[in-house]
Design a protein around this motif. Sequence first.
Motif, PDB file in Angstrom:
ATOM      1  N   GLU A  27      12.245  76.536  56.699  1.00  0.00           N
ATOM      2  CA  GLU A  27      12.100  76.896  58.026  1.00  0.00           C
ATOM      3  C   GLU A  27      11.962  78.494  58.166  1.00  0.00           C
ATOM      4  N   GLU A  28      13.116  79.351  57.661  1.00  0.00           N
ATOM      5  CA  GLU A  28      12.892  80.780  57.859  1.00  0.00           C
ATOM      6  C   GLU A  28      11.852  81.471  56.862  1.00  0.00           C
ATOM      7  N   MET A  29      11.834  81.123  55.774  1.00  0.00           N
ATOM      8  CA  MET A  29      10.887  81.784  54.949  1.00  0.00           C
ATOM      9  C   MET A  29       9.519  81.456  54.784  1.00  0.00           C
ATOM     10  N   GLY A  30       9.241  80.040  54.992  1.00  0.00           N
ATOM     11  CA  GLY A  30       8.116  79.402  55.022  1.00  0.00           C
ATOM     12  C   GLY A  30       7.382  79.349  53.673  1.00  0.00           C
ATOM     13  N   ARG A  31       8.425  79.151  52.648  1.00  0.00           N
ATOM     14  CA  ARG A  31       7.875  78.948  51.300  1.00  0.00           C
ATOM     15  C   ARG A  31       7.783  77.345  51.003  1.00  0.00           C
ATOM     16  N   THR A  32       6.841  77.141  50.185  1.00  0.00           N
ATOM     17  CA  THR A  32       6.558  75.999  49.754  1.00  0.00           C
ATOM     18  C   THR A  32       7.584  75.623  48.702  1.00  0.00           C
ATOM     19  N   GLN A  33       8.251  74.581  48.685  1.00  0.00           N
ATOM     20  CA  GLN A  33       9.280  74.178  47.787  1.00  0.00           C
ATOM     21  C   GLN A  33       9.140  72.700  47.011  1.00  0.00           C
ATOM     22  N   LYS A  34       9.008  72.867  45.862  1.00  0.00           N
ATOM     23  CA  LYS A  34       8.650  71.801  44.975  1.00  0.00           C
ATOM     24  C   LYS A  34       9.710  70.538  45.187  1.00  0.00           C
ATOM     25  N   TYR A  35      10.879  70.803  45.455  1.00  0.00           N
ATOM     26  CA  TYR A  35      11.891  69.900  45.581  1.00  0.00           C
ATOM     27  C   TYR A  35      12.383  69.507  47.266  1.00  0.00           C
ATOM     28  N   ALA A  36      11.439  70.017  47.995  1.00  0.00           N
ATOM     29  CA  ALA A  36      12.083  70.002  49.356  1.00  0.00           C
ATOM     30  C   ALA A  36      11.590  68.492  49.713  1.00  0.00           C
ATOM     31  N   ASP A  37      12.652  68.142  50.606  1.00  0.00           N
ATOM     32  CA  ASP A  37      12.302  66.572  51.227  1.00  0.00           C
ATOM     33  C   ASP A  37      12.338  67.005  52.601  1.00  0.00           C
ATOM     34  N   HIS A  38      11.223  66.660  53.166  1.00  0.00           N
ATOM     35  CA  HIS A  38      10.856  67.410  54.543  1.00  0.00           C
ATOM     36  C   HIS A  38      11.427  66.131  55.252  1.00  0.00           C
ATOM     37  N   THR A  39      11.728  64.984  54.829  1.00  0.00           N
ATOM     38  CA  THR A  39      12.289  63.854  55.962  1.00  0.00           C
ATOM     39  C   THR A  39      13.771  64.142  56.142  1.00  0.00           C
ATOM     40  N   THR A  40      14.487  64.410  55.182  1.00  0.00           N
ATOM     41  CA  THR A  40      15.893  64.716  55.031  1.00  0.00           C
ATOM     42  C   THR A  40      16.471  66.148  55.344  1.00  0.00           C
ATOM     43  N   ARG A  41      14.962  66.794  55.380  1.00  0.00           N
ATOM     44  CA  ARG A  41      15.463  68.443  55.369  1.00  0.00           C
ATOM     45  C   ARG A  41      16.451  69.130  54.628  1.00  0.00           C
ATOM     46  N   ASN A  42      16.149  68.718  53.309  1.00  0.00           N
ATOM     47  CA  ASN A  42      17.182  69.238  52.172  1.00  0.00           C
ATOM     48  C   ASN A  42      16.472  69.806  51.115  1.00  0.00           C
ATOM     49  N   ILE A  43      17.020  70.659  50.182  1.00  0.00           N
ATOM     50  CA  ILE A  43      16.533  71.024  49.020  1.00  0.00           C
ATOM     51  C   ILE A  43      17.510  70.644  47.938  1.00  0.00           C
ATOM     52  N   SER A  44      17.419  70.018  46.849  1.00  0.00           N
ATOM     53  CA  SER A  44      18.156  69.809  45.754  1.00  0.00           C
ATOM     54  C   SER A  44      17.190  69.642  44.509  1.00  0.00           C
ATOM     55  N   ASP A  45      17.452  70.132  43.495  1.00  0.00           N
ATOM     56  CA  ASP A  45      16.480  70.038  42.281  1.00  0.00           C
ATOM     57  C   ASP A  45      17.301  69.498  41.122  1.00  0.00           C
ATOM     58  N   PRO A  46      16.862  69.312  39.991  1.00  0.00           N
ATOM     59  CA  PRO A  46      17.380  68.843  38.786  1.00  0.00           C
ATOM     60  C   PRO A  46      18.368  69.689  38.147  1.00  0.00           C
ATOM     61  N   LEU A  47      18.340  70.920  38.373  1.00  0.00           N
ATOM     62  CA  LEU A  47      19.473  71.939  37.953  1.00  0.00           C
ATOM     63  C   LEU A  47      20.604  71.540  38.739  1.00  0.00           C
ATOM     64  N   ASP A  48      20.819  71.104  39.826  1.00  0.00           N
ATOM     65  CA  ASP A  48      22.015  70.727  40.673  1.00  0.00           C
ATOM     66  C   ASP A  48      23.023  69.803  40.006  1.00  0.00           C
ATOM     67  N   ALA A  49      22.406  68.925  39.224  1.00  0.00           N
ATOM     68  CA  ALA A  49      23.001  68.201  38.336  1.00  0.00           C
ATOM     69  C   ALA A  49      24.329  68.548  37.626  1.00  0.00           C
ATOM     70  N   ALA A  50      24.123  69.642  36.865  1.00  0.00           N
ATOM     71  CA  ALA A  50      24.954  70.508  36.059  1.00  0.00           C
ATOM     72  C   ALA A  50      25.378  71.770  36.664  1.00  0.00           C
ATOM     73  N   ALA A  51      25.257  72.048  38.068  1.00  0.00           N
ATOM     74  CA  ALA A  51      25.483  73.339  38.531  1.00  0.00           C
ATOM     75  C   ALA A  51      26.997  73.434  39.089  1.00  0.00           C
ATOM     76  N   PHE A  52      27.403  74.644  39.334  1.00  0.00           N
ATOM     77  CA  PHE A  52      28.465  75.125  39.985  1.00  0.00           C
ATOM     78  C   PHE A  52      27.826  75.844  41.196  1.00  0.00           C
ATOM     79  N   ASN A  53      28.106  75.051  42.506  1.00  0.00           N
ATOM     80  CA  ASN A  53      27.417  75.948  43.549  1.00  0.00           C
ATOM     81  C   ASN A  53      28.390  76.395  44.255  1.00  0.00           C
ATOM     82  N   LEU A  54      28.562  77.831  44.298  1.00  0.00           N
ATOM     83  CA  LEU A  54      29.544  78.772  45.098  1.00  0.00           C
ATOM     84  C   LEU A  54      29.084  78.922  46.522  1.00  0.00           C
ATOM     85  N   VAL A  55      29.845  78.385  47.506  1.00  0.00           N
ATOM     86  CA  VAL A  55      29.012  78.346  48.943  1.00  0.00           C
ATOM     87  C   VAL A  55      30.413  79.195  49.825  1.00  0.00           C
TER      88      VAL A  55
END
Length: 174
Positions: A27-55
């Motif tokens: 929405e902000e940067m207008g980037r095309t994202q390989k793993y973007a789900d435009h229906t649910t409006r989220n981005i997650s990708d295979p690296l998330d399965a074993a990641a530590f996401n600091l928020v």
Amino acid sequence: MIADIRLAQTPAELSALFAFRYRIYVEEMGRTQKYADHTTRNISDPLDAAAFNLVAWHDERIVGCVRVNFARDGGLDYYRDLLRMEAIGPSWPDRVSLCTRLMIAPRWRRTTLAVRLSIACYELGLGSGIAWNFIDCNDHLVGFFERLGYEFTHQPTHEEYGQVNAMRFDLYAI
């Protein structure tokens, strides 16, 4: 304005994180994202399965994030080659990490939040036996990462972002 930084662990926290990524990248940067789900409006990708996401949270809203993956957990083949991770020698793969998806909400970009998230990554790495961290970034961020102690290595072509700057950080050089 202080944000609380913690690992996203619950399904609700991860869902909010993936929606935050979508808002920033699509929405902000207008980037095309390989793993973007435009229906649910989220981005997650295979690296998330074993990641530590600091928020970073402020008033129950995400205001920043960064993802950390340890090479010893697998799944970094693309980045291993792109960033030439094996060049650091015997630390590969057991003592190597990758940081991706560092994002800061617009209102928080001229604060210390990016530095605080970087420190959280450093502390996570040290506590987990990591010696080297790798990133890739666009030109306008090279100076920021150099001030943190990263060194530029080369300019590869990322499949989604084009030419990027590969950088690495020796956690024990400080």
